[in-house]
Design a protein around this motif. Structure first.
Motif, short mmCIF file in Angstrom:
data_model
loop_
_atom_site.label_atom_id
_atom_site.label_comp_id
_atom_site.label_asym_id
_atom_site.label_seq_id
_atom_site.Cartn_x
_atom_site.Cartn_y
_atom_site.Cartn_z
N ALA A 2 0.56 -1.46 -0.35
CA ALA A 2 0.36 0.03 -0.07
C ALA A 2 1.05 0.83 -0.05
N THR A 3 0.84 1.71 -0.65
CA THR A 3 1.82 3.33 -0.97
C THR A 3 0.52 4.73 -1.38
N GLY A 4 1.16 5.47 -0.90
CA GLY A 4 0.15 6.49 0.02
C GLY A 4 0.61 7.23 1.33
N ARG B 97 -0.05 1.45 10.21
CA ARG B 97 -1.29 1.36 8.85
C ARG B 97 -0.81 -0.41 8.87
N ASP C 140 -5.44 2.55 8.88
CA ASP C 140 -4.98 3.67 9.23
C ASP C 140 -5.25 3.18 10.74
N LYS D 111 -4.47 9.12 4.33
CA LYS D 111 -4.50 9.57 2.86
C LYS D 111 -5.67 8.00 2.38
N GLU D 112 -6.55 8.40 0.75
CA GLU D 112 -6.58 6.62 0.89
C GLU D 112 -4.88 6.30 0.11
N PRO D 113 -4.55 5.09 0.09
CA PRO D 113 -3.49 4.00 -0.06
C PRO D 113 -3.58 3.68 -1.70
N LYS D 114 -2.88 3.48 -2.32
CA LYS D 114 -2.82 2.79 -3.35
C LYS D 114 -2.31 1.47 -3.49
#
Length: 301
Positions: free
Chosen positions: A44-46, A133, A162, A50-53
């Motif tokens: 999960a990136t970001g 996270r 999160d 905030k909403e992750p990818k």
């Protein structure tokens, strides 16, 4: 193609809202969900909050619930019974597609770690820290009505969570003496109150008494209160009329604006401090009740 039905992906988050009992954080569980191949396959990136990818292999399966920490926080440790605010992204393990998110709107959703309604997802939060996270891989069947999964290999659902904030699991204020003729209150090891009313008649009007004096912020009509309660009827058998300590729902988060709570309970909460435990004698529809309310936190509505 199998997907997660919309009804299941609500996962009880919108509806649900002691480490050591001495600090109110929650009861340390005997075991915590461990990482596994499924949770370790999640990326999960970001930015946190905030909403992750989220990326997972299609056709992901899991054996039981697995939890990996993708980013480590340094806040309080969450135990059984701890009310927590989270943002989440839920991904269908069969397709790798996002099924639902919390919205990441600045208003995290409440859930109580270990509560029955939260099922495997609530248990997965135990041992996490605020600021973490998490990647939680859980069987899709575990999303059905807060049920607990089996240990067989099943299609997975993945929740990237999160952990935004946590509150005390019980009132932590200094003990106080209630007035004469008031119900006796005995606390279980986890803080759940047992209430025994006296043989005398209930007061004719509503009353509040402080059982524990907290030192946190003062609740106002502009706040939402985080609290746990038990209520009994003022009768010889002290019948339990309701308790989110025992009904599986976990801590309640409710706005203190007019019309959001019964006025008697709203009045008992406004002006109280986080950490207070309040004994409220209220009359509702001609019946007298004794409420014991633990004030665990406040949020701006």
């Amino acid at each position: 193609m199998r997907t997660i039905p919309a009804l299941l992906v609500t996962i009880g988050l919108a509806a649900s809202l002691t480490a050591c009992a001495s600090n109110g954080a929650g009861t340390t569980p005997s075991s915590c969900d461990a990482p596994g191949a499924a949770s370790q396959a999640v990326t999960a990136t970001g930015a946190f909050g905030k909403e992750p990818k989220v990326s997972i292999p299609e056709g992901l399966t899991t054996k039981g619930t697995q939890v990996s920490v993708l980013k480590h926080g340094n806040g309080r440790t969450i135990g059984d019974g701890t009310p927590v605010l989270i943002d989440f992204t839920l991904v269908d393990g069969a397709t790798g597609k996002v099924a639902q998110t919390s919205g990441y709107s600045g208003t995290p959703l409440p859930i109580t770690a270990g509560s029955t309604n939260a099922g495997d997802l609530g248990k997965a939060l135990e041992c996490a820290q605020v600021g973490d996270r998490l990647a939680v891989a859980l069987p899709r069947t575990a999303l059905q009505g807060g049920t607990t999964s089996t240990k067989r290999t099943e299609d997975a659902a993945v929740a990237v969570i999160d952990v935004k904030r946590a509150f005390d699991a019980r009132a932590t204020g200094t003990p106080q003496l209630a007035g004469d003729g008031m119900p006796a209150v005995v606390l279980a090891p986890d803080g759940a109150p047992g209430i025994t009313v006296p043989s005398s008649a209930a007061p004719s009007s509503d009353e509040t008494h402080l059982l524990r004096k907290g030192h946190g912020s003062v609740l106002t009509a502009d706040d939402s209160a985080v609290f746990k309660y038990t209520a009994v009827t003022w009768q010889s058998d002290s019948t339990v009329a309701g308790s989110n300590w025992t009904d599986g729902s976990g801590a309640k988060v409710a706005s203190l604006a007019k019309g959001q709570l019964p006025e008697e309970i709203r009045n008992a909460l406004i002006g109280r401090k986080v950490g207070d435990q309040v004994l409220a004698i209220v009359h509702q529809q001609g019946v007298a009740y004794a409420y014991v309310i633990d004030v665990l936190g406040s949020m701006k509505s």
